[in-house]
Motif scaffolding. Structure first.
Motif, PDB file in Angstrom:
ATOM      1  N   PRO A  31     -59.027   9.256  31.667  1.00  0.00           N
ATOM      2  CA  PRO A  31     -58.010   8.191  31.664  1.00  0.00           C
ATOM      3  C   PRO A  31     -56.716   8.591  30.973  1.00  0.00           C
ATOM      4  O   PRO A  31     -55.687   7.950  31.184  1.00  0.00           O
ATOM      5  CB  PRO A  31     -58.705   7.052  30.891  1.00  0.00           C
ATOM      6  N   PRO A  34     -53.511   9.526  33.550  1.00  0.00           N
ATOM      7  CA  PRO A  34     -52.719   8.396  34.064  1.00  0.00           C
ATOM      8  C   PRO A  34     -51.954   7.659  32.969  1.00  0.00           C
ATOM      9  O   PRO A  34     -50.834   7.199  33.209  1.00  0.00           O
ATOM     10  CB  PRO A  34     -53.781   7.484  34.705  1.00  0.00           C
ATOM     11  N   GLU A  35     -52.557   7.546  31.789  1.00  0.00           N
ATOM     12  CA  GLU A  35     -51.872   6.879  30.682  1.00  0.00           C
ATOM     13  C   GLU A  35     -50.527   7.542  30.388  1.00  0.00           C
ATOM     14  O   GLU A  35     -49.529   6.872  30.120  1.00  0.00           O
ATOM     15  CB  GLU A  35     -52.740   6.905  29.423  1.00  0.00           C
ATOM     16  N   TYR A  38     -48.077   7.712  34.172  1.00  0.00           N
ATOM     17  CA  TYR A  38     -47.438   6.478  34.620  1.00  0.00           C
ATOM     18  C   TYR A  38     -46.280   6.054  33.716  1.00  0.00           C
ATOM     19  O   TYR A  38     -45.441   5.253  34.132  1.00  0.00           O
ATOM     20  CB  TYR A  38     -48.460   5.339  34.680  1.00  0.00           C
ATOM     21  N   ARG A  39     -46.276   6.574  32.494  1.00  0.00           N
ATOM     22  CA  ARG A  39     -45.218   6.199  31.556  1.00  0.00           C
ATOM     23  C   ARG A  39     -44.039   7.178  31.557  1.00  0.00           C
ATOM     24  O   ARG A  39     -43.087   6.993  30.799  1.00  0.00           O
ATOM     25  CB  ARG A  39     -45.803   6.084  30.138  1.00  0.00           C
ATOM     26  N   GLU A  53     -50.030  -1.996  34.184  1.00  0.00           N
ATOM     27  CA  GLU A  53     -51.385  -2.341  33.768  1.00  0.00           C
ATOM     28  C   GLU A  53     -52.357  -2.268  34.945  1.00  0.00           C
ATOM     29  O   GLU A  53     -53.498  -1.809  34.797  1.00  0.00           O
ATOM     30  CB  GLU A  53     -51.403  -3.753  33.161  1.00  0.00           C
ATOM     31  N   ARG A  55     -51.984  -0.413  37.691  1.00  0.00           N
ATOM     32  CA  ARG A  55     -52.170   0.996  38.030  1.00  0.00           C
ATOM     33  C   ARG A  55     -53.160   1.666  37.083  1.00  0.00           C
ATOM     34  O   ARG A  55     -54.016   2.442  37.508  1.00  0.00           O
ATOM     35  CB  ARG A  55     -50.819   1.720  37.984  1.00  0.00           C
ATOM     36  N   LEU A  56     -53.032   1.392  35.803  1.00  0.00           N
ATOM     37  CA  LEU A  56     -53.955   1.981  34.832  1.00  0.00           C
ATOM     38  C   LEU A  56     -55.381   1.511  35.087  1.00  0.00           C
ATOM     39  O   LEU A  56     -56.324   2.308  35.052  1.00  0.00           O
ATOM     40  CB  LEU A  56     -53.521   1.606  33.412  1.00  0.00           C
ATOM     41  N   SER A  59     -56.648   3.069  38.562  1.00  0.00           N
ATOM     42  CA  SER A  59     -56.770   4.535  38.514  1.00  0.00           C
ATOM     43  C   SER A  59     -57.968   4.948  37.663  1.00  0.00           C
ATOM     44  O   SER A  59     -58.696   5.884  38.010  1.00  0.00           O
ATOM     45  CB  SER A  59     -55.488   5.163  37.971  1.00  0.00           C
ATOM     46  N   LYS A  60     -58.201   4.246  36.559  1.00  0.00           N
ATOM     47  CA  LYS A  60     -59.338   4.571  35.702  1.00  0.00           C
ATOM     48  C   LYS A  60     -60.660   4.291  36.414  1.00  0.00           C
ATOM     49  O   LYS A  60     -61.623   5.061  36.289  1.00  0.00           O
ATOM     50  CB  LYS A  60     -59.241   3.787  34.393  1.00  0.00           C
TER      51      LYS A  60
END
Length: 222
Positions: A31, A34-35, A38-39, A53, A55-56, A59-60
């Motif tokens: 995870p 992506p964290e 995405y940022r 949120e 997307r996270l 994706s997870k």
């Protein structure tokens, strides 16, 4: 005994580039990637409305599916809302193909890691450590050459590299989707471009460490 020593050296030298890349890919399958991704300030927003949120979250769940022992129903039961599944049938089929590939990669990666440990322990007892470390160094140099080629391809034409990768590992056009599909909304092209760069950077750095260890050990033994 000389045959087995030479076989071990050859195995390490040839397999190290792929082992290092598989290690980098395994690190991406968490995870955390992506964290971070995405940022990134340049990462494109979803034109169809996924928030950060969402997307996270999705994706997870997708990454979890690739790593767990669940069947396809794990993803098929995920809903964006009571009437809308997360993935359509075409996306689910691709995710199953990806899961099979990921699980095979992890199996090969684990076997290689075990073989390396056995070879290093054996070399330590037999006095062949210098030869084995040299093999890791050769593998590191091979990995650097391969990664430089890949990174140049990323810079010159990432789309062609991305297409070639999928044509090698997946059948036909099973990996092509609409921009409105969840897979593209969650994992657009910049997601994969940065993943390739990460794999290259990690492999390059790890290769330099292997080369340095061999050189440092050789200098100490003089």
């Amino acid at each position: 005994m000389k045959f087995w020593k030479n076989a071990g050296v050859l195995l390490i030298a040839v397999s190290v580039p792929f082992f290092l890349m598989m290690t980098a890919i395994r690190l991406l399958l968490t995870p955390l990637y992506p964290e971070i991704e995405y940022r990134m300030p340049y990462f494109p927003p979803d034109p169809y409305g996924f928030t950060l949120e969402e997307r996270l979250k999705w994706s997870k769940i997708s990454i979890e599916y690739l790593l767990n022992d669940s069947d396809l129903s794990f993803l098929a039961n995920q809903k964006l809302d009571p009437q809308t599944p997360l993935y359509n049938e075409r996306e689910l089929k691709h995710m199953l193909d990806v899961k099979i590939l990921v699980q095979q990669m992890i199996t090969v990666w684990s076997i290689l890691a075990g073989v390396y440990v056995i070879l290093l322990a054996w070399a330590w007892r037999r006095g062949w450590m210098t030869d084995l470390l040299r093999a890791f160094s050769w593998g590191g140099k091979g990995a650097i050459a391969l990664i430089l080629l890949i990174l140049v391809s990323v810079v010159l034409n990432f789309n062609a590299l991305f297409t070639a990768f999928h044509q090698i590992f997946f059948e036909g056009n099973s990996w092509l989707f609409r921009y409105s599909d969840s897979l593209i909304r969650l994992f657009p092209l910049p997601f994969w471009r940065d993943a390739f760069i990460w794999v290259g950077a990690f492999t390059f750095l790890a290769s330099l460490i292997l080369i340095w260890i061999e050189k440092h050990t050789r200098n100490i033994s003089r």
